[in-house]
Scaffold this motif. Structure first.
Motif, PDB file in Angstrom:
ATOM      1  N   GLY A  82      -3.228  -4.509  11.289  1.00 29.23           N
ATOM      2  CA  GLY A  82      -2.239  -3.792  11.129  1.00 29.23           C
ATOM      3  C   GLY A  82      -0.890  -3.215  11.511  1.00 29.23           C
ATOM      4  O   GLY A  82      -0.048  -2.253  11.514  1.00 29.23           O
ATOM      5  N   SER A  83       0.275  -4.544  11.701  1.00 24.44           N
ATOM      6  CA  SER A  83       0.838  -4.439  11.941  1.00 24.44           C
ATOM      7  C   SER A  83       2.337  -5.183  11.316  1.00 24.44           C
ATOM      8  O   SER A  83       3.106  -4.776  11.395  1.00 24.44           O
ATOM      9  N   ALA A  84       1.829  -5.145   9.451  1.00 25.55           N
ATOM     10  CA  ALA A  84       3.252  -4.678   8.898  1.00 25.55           C
ATOM     11  C   ALA A  84       3.611  -3.993   8.150  1.00 25.55           C
ATOM     12  O   ALA A  84       3.550  -3.070   7.034  1.00 25.55           O
ATOM     13  N   HIS A  85       3.225  -2.702   9.306  1.00 24.20           N
ATOM     14  CA  HIS A  85       4.432  -1.072   8.863  1.00 24.20           C
ATOM     15  C   HIS A  85       5.949  -0.905   9.293  1.00 24.20           C
ATOM     16  O   HIS A  85       6.424  -2.437  10.021  1.00 24.20           O
TER      17      HIS A  85
ATOM     18  N   ALA B  14       0.807  -1.126  -0.203  1.00 22.51           N
ATOM     19  CA  ALA B  14      -0.131  -0.097   0.304  1.00 22.51           C
ATOM     20  C   ALA B  14       0.332   1.653  -0.295  1.00 22.51           C
ATOM     21  O   ALA B  14       0.080   2.591  -0.180  1.00 22.51           O
ATOM     22  N   SER B  15       2.926   1.209  -0.132  1.00 26.29           N
ATOM     23  CA  SER B  15       3.174   2.266  -0.096  1.00 26.29           C
ATOM     24  C   SER B  15       3.923   3.015  -1.527  1.00 26.29           C
ATOM     25  O   SER B  15       4.490   1.635  -1.575  1.00 26.29           O
ATOM     26  N   SER B  16       4.647   2.996  -1.545  1.00 30.68           N
ATOM     27  CA  SER B  16       5.318   4.014  -2.888  1.00 30.68           C
ATOM     28  C   SER B  16       6.575   3.051  -2.410  1.00 30.68           C
ATOM     29  O   SER B  16       7.156   3.539  -1.464  1.00 30.68           O
ATOM     30  N   PRO B  17       7.470   2.748  -3.317  1.00 28.61           N
ATOM     31  CA  PRO B  17       8.691   2.561  -2.428  1.00 28.61           C
ATOM     32  C   PRO B  17       9.742   4.106  -2.562  1.00 28.61           C
ATOM     33  O   PRO B  17      10.467   3.930  -1.345  1.00 28.61           O
TER      34      PRO B  17
ATOM     35  N   GLU C 287      10.324   6.357   5.467  1.00 27.67           N
ATOM     36  CA  GLU C 287      10.461   6.329   6.801  1.00 27.67           C
ATOM     37  C   GLU C 287      10.865   5.584   7.296  1.00 27.67           C
ATOM     38  O   GLU C 287      11.471   5.861   8.859  1.00 27.67           O
ATOM     39  N   ALA C 288      12.136   4.412   5.867  1.00 26.52           N
ATOM     40  CA  ALA C 288      13.098   3.718   6.447  1.00 26.52           C
ATOM     41  C   ALA C 288      13.881   4.998   7.160  1.00 26.52           C
ATOM     42  O   ALA C 288      14.696   5.070   8.575  1.00 26.52           O
TER      43      ALA C 288
ATOM     44  N   ALA D 123       3.897   1.578   4.875  1.00 30.20           N
ATOM     45  CA  ALA D 123       4.836   2.192   5.285  1.00 30.20           C
ATOM     46  C   ALA D 123       4.472   2.432   6.955  1.00 30.20           C
ATOM     47  O   ALA D 123       5.571   2.622   7.739  1.00 30.20           O
ATOM     48  N   THR D 124       3.815   2.760   6.885  1.00 25.19           N
ATOM     49  CA  THR D 124       3.593   4.028   8.805  1.00 25.19           C
ATOM     50  C   THR D 124       1.895   2.658   9.331  1.00 25.19           C
ATOM     51  O   THR D 124       1.405   2.367   8.159  1.00 25.19           O
ATOM     52  N   PRO D 125       1.875   3.064  10.052  1.00 23.55           N
ATOM     53  CA  PRO D 125       0.152   1.910  10.827  1.00 23.55           C
ATOM     54  C   PRO D 125      -0.618   2.923  10.349  1.00 23.55           C
ATOM     55  O   PRO D 125      -1.823   2.399   9.647  1.00 23.55           O
ATOM     56  N   ALA D 126      -0.233   4.379   9.408  1.00 20.79           N
ATOM     57  CA  ALA D 126      -1.558   5.051   9.103  1.00 20.79           C
ATOM     58  C   ALA D 126      -2.083   4.080   7.536  1.00 20.79           C
ATOM     59  O   ALA D 126      -3.762   4.386   7.237  1.00 20.79           O
TER      60      ALA D 126
END
Length: 769
Positions: free
Chosen positions: A278-281, A68-71, A77-78, A247-250
């Motif tokens: 929702g823990s896959a962040h 669900a997040s872009s590269p 975020e990393a 990338a984030t919990p959101a």
């Protein structure tokens, strides 16, 4: 590895694992500085005391309908969390790799590349060991894609994967649909042990790492303990990951909705089969260390692996093929031979032969200096094939500014006669690959494309993809589907939306659907095929970017779009279809049939008065470029009587001249109702041919140099800004220099503002001369 990473700060790791107080000697070392291009975005500040940890299992939104997040979001975020490295492990592909590499370069984040490969009854997660492992992994995905019964259904062969990957890949076991995890869920420890032993037999003890995944659902910690015990019993290393999907919990809601759409169901109907925790962040090293306090070595191993596997993706870029260059020639000498042969045909005996000679020599010097000769040879060979088959073709765009292209027969415009600047095409001052667009008779273009495949090989030639992203209509449909609304409601709401807009404005659609749909917007939905862009390489391109079958018979397509190819330094050849060339071919055949005269594009009689008589009467329906309502309204007033008049006519009706207020002044001046004036005497040689009104990109570049304190690089920045999505932002970067230069020449206040507005207006798009 190409990253010049600082040494792994083991003393700091040991301090954190043991709980000892910090000391100055145990501080994290600062990253080693290295010369690189100025980042496109501002660098994110890394936490100075971050616990070392690298995330080695990440899905971006290029794991279509799963991540669900872009590269870029993952990398940024990393960086914010202070991670030591990050891997991209999308499903069966490297579609997001160029964006990932670009963002990582900006943030100086070490990158690892892998993929989650789809097997008949499970998934296999592999990480590439450097460039060699990457090439083998990309090649494996290419073979699976070309074997697929249809697009999107790769067929991997496990024995083939073992032959390719042993000693070149690292296999992780944490994928939920991986053989070890599936066996653990179905059969317990015995089943997981059996599958783990099979992996070790195939890929070797040095090629398998047992993965402990951070999850918030019941039993996750027990599963990790069992897997860690199995690893210890077999003397295998363990590594901690987040099996990241956002990338984030959101990002939890969007990830869950996408998974439901991918399963062609709703979130409610998939109850029990979706991870709703929702823990896959992404998590920081400190969070992961707290999560795996019983297995601290799994955190340490992540940094070791990242150090071992990370590399700069640009090192995987291939070179152009050398087919067509005879023995005894280099690309430079063969290009000169072809150019000299064409020079005799096109320039010998003309009034400007000496000017053409000087121009060709200068162009060949720049082409050799920038190592572009091979590119020109390939385009020449493609055009020569088309002409040998009687297929009309014509190079267009900035390539028409090249005398070498004219001599090679790629273009039909004499750039020396029309004084078109070569720098508009290739400049010594910028690092940019040449871009020659060639139009072919659309009825016969497929013959040319198939010849390219046959000549360079299916493993060395492929078309560039288009990334098909969510637009409002599809976003509403999929959001409603995920939320469990009926197909009738999905259809009704989606039809109320502008399919090509950028926002979702409709009060009849429930708030929860609109809100979720807005999260879908701009995420990639699937890969399509570019209209005509092809990439050709010396090394099999499938070992650099995976190739898939296209839905169109006889076509194969890369997983990278034109921007991704540009980021990776791959040269794209645009082979486009133009219906008007088919009409011209039909016309020339009729002429030959009735008069015995066979014309070519460059031998059609020029400046025929009767043609301009018809145009002056707005009799232009069906004539390419001058059949629009705006052109038909302008033709009777301008009454073009030469080819250059027609060039101006076409350039006039474009966003740049329209927004810059150039249209009406030019028409009034052309009709003699307004005197020709210039904003400054220095602009006379720049704007004389267009009656003091700027109409072409090159004129805006020349204005910036003549009036502003701009050099060639600044002028080229303006050129690249024209038509760009970030055009205004880029032009604003040279605003101060423009105003300083104009002030030095006595142009201030409203006069300076008027000139700047003319330049800024071309951010909307203007033609090259």
């Amino acid at each position: 590895m190409g990253w010049n990473n600082p040494p792994v700060p083991w003393r700091e790791i040991e301090r954190r694992l043991s709980g000892r107080p910090p000391s100055e000697a145990a501080r994290l070392d600062a990253p080693v500085s290295r010369k690189r291009a100025k980042p496109v975005v501002e660098r994110i500040e890394r936490p100075a005391d971050a616990t070392p940890y690298a995330e080695l299992h990440c899905h971006s939104h290029f794991s279509f309908l799963d991540g669900a997040s872009s590269p870029r979001q993952l990398v940024e975020e990393a960086t914010r969390l202070g991670l030591s490295g990050i891997a991209l492990t999308d499903h069966d592909g490297f579609a997001g790799a160029p964006l990932f590499a670009e963002a990582a370069t900006e943030q100086q984040m070490p990158t690892v590349y892998g993929a989650e490969l789809t097997l008949p009854d499970s998934h296999l997660l592999v990480l590439a060991r450097g460039v060699a492992g990457y090439h083998r992994l990309s090649g494996a995905m290419t073979e699976a894609g070309l074997r697929a019964p249809e697009k999107g259904q790769p067929r991997h062969d496990l024995d083939e994967l073992v032959d390719l990957g042993r000693d070149h890949w690292v296999v992780l076991t944490g994928c939920r649909r991986g053989s070890v995890r599936q066996a653990l869920a179905r059969e317990g420890t015995a089943g997981a042990a059996r599958e783990l032993d099979l992996l070790v037999d195939r890929f070797g003890a040095d090629g398998v790492v047992v993965e402990l995944v951070a999850r918030d659902h019941p039993g996750a910690d027990d599963d990790n303990d069992l897997l860690a015990a199995l690893a210890a019993d077999r003397h295998l290393p363990v590594v901690a990951t987040g099996n990241v999907h956002h990338a984030t919990p959101a990002g939890r809601r969007l990830a869950t909705a996408m998974a439901a759409v991918g399963a062609r169901s709703s979130i409610a109907d998939l109850e029990g089969r979706l991870d709703l925790s929702g823990s896959a962040h992404l998590r920081s090293g400190a969070e992961m260390l707290a999560r795996f306090e019983r297995h601290p070595e799994a955190i340490r191993r992540s940094v070791v692996l990242a150090e071992e596997l990370a590399f700069d993706l640009r090192k995987a870029s291939p070179k152009l093929p050398k087919q067509g260059i005879p023995a005894g020639f280099t690309p430079d000498t063969w290009l000169r031979h072809l150019t000299e042969r064409g020079f005799v045909k096109r320039y010998a005996g003309t009034e400007h032969e000496q000017r053409a000679r000087d121009r060709v020599e200068r162009e060949l010097r720049v082409i050799a200096q920038k190592d572009f000769a091979g590119y020109f040879i390939i385009v020449h060979d493609i055009v020569a094939f088309a002409k040998s088959q009687g297929i009309l073709c014509q190079g267009r765009g900035s390539a028409a500014s090249s005398a070498v292209c004219y001599a090679l027969g790629i273009t039909a415009i004499d750039s020396v006669f029309f004084e078109l600047p070569f720098e508009r095409f290739i400049s010594e001052h910028r690092e940019e690959e040449p871009d020659i667009d060639v139009d072919f008779d659309s009825d016969r273009r497929e013959e040319v494309i198939q010849w390219v495949y046959d000549t360079y090989g299916r493993r060395n030639a492929a078309q560039v993809c288009n990334i098909i992203s969510y637009r409002p209509r599809m976003a509403v449909r999929d959001a409603a589907k995920a939320l469990g609304f009926s197909p009738g409601q999905q259809d009704a709401w989606s039809k109320q939306i502008d399919g090509w807009g950028s926002t979702i404005e409709n009060d009849d659609i429930p708030h929860q659907v609109k809100s979720l749909a807005e999260e879908f917007l701009s995420a990639p939905r699937h890969l399509g095929i570019h209209s005509g862009g092809m990439v050709l390489t010396e090394q099999p391109i499938g070992e650099v970017c995976p190739i898939e079958k296209a839905r169109m018979p006889g076509r194969t397509v890369l997983q990278w779009d034109k921007d991704g190819c540009e980021t990776m330094g791959l040269v794209k050849f645009d082979l486009l279809g133009l219906g008007m060339l088919g009409a011209l071919d039909h016309t020339m055949r009729l002429v030959a049939e009735h008069t015995g005269k066979r014309w070519e594009l460059d031998t059609i009689p020029k400046e025929e008065p009767a043609v301009y008589d018809m145009l002056g009467e707005a009799d232009s329906i069906g004539v390419f470029q001058v059949e629009s309502r705006a052109q038909i309204g302008t033709l009777p007033r301008l009454k073009p009587r030469s080819f250059y008049d027609l060039t101006i006519e076409i350039a006039l009706i474009r966003p740049g001249p329209i927004q810059g207020g150039a249209v009406h002044p030019f028409i009034r001046r052309k009709m003699g109702r307004e005197p020709v004036t210039y904003d400054h005497p220095l602009l006379v040689p720049v704007l004389e041919r267009t009656l003091g009104v700027p109409l072409f990109q090159e004129q805006l570049m020349q204005m910036a140099v003549a009036l502003g304190n701009c050099d060639a690089d600044d002028a080229d920045l303006l050129r690249r800004a024209m038509g760009s999505k970030r055009g205004i932002e880029r032009i604003e970067k040279v605003k101060a220099k423009l105003y300083e230069g104009m002030a030095e020449k006595g142009i201030t206040g409203d006069a300076a503002d008027a000139i700047y507005v003319k330049i800024l207006s071309f951010a909307g798009f203007g033609f090259a001369e």
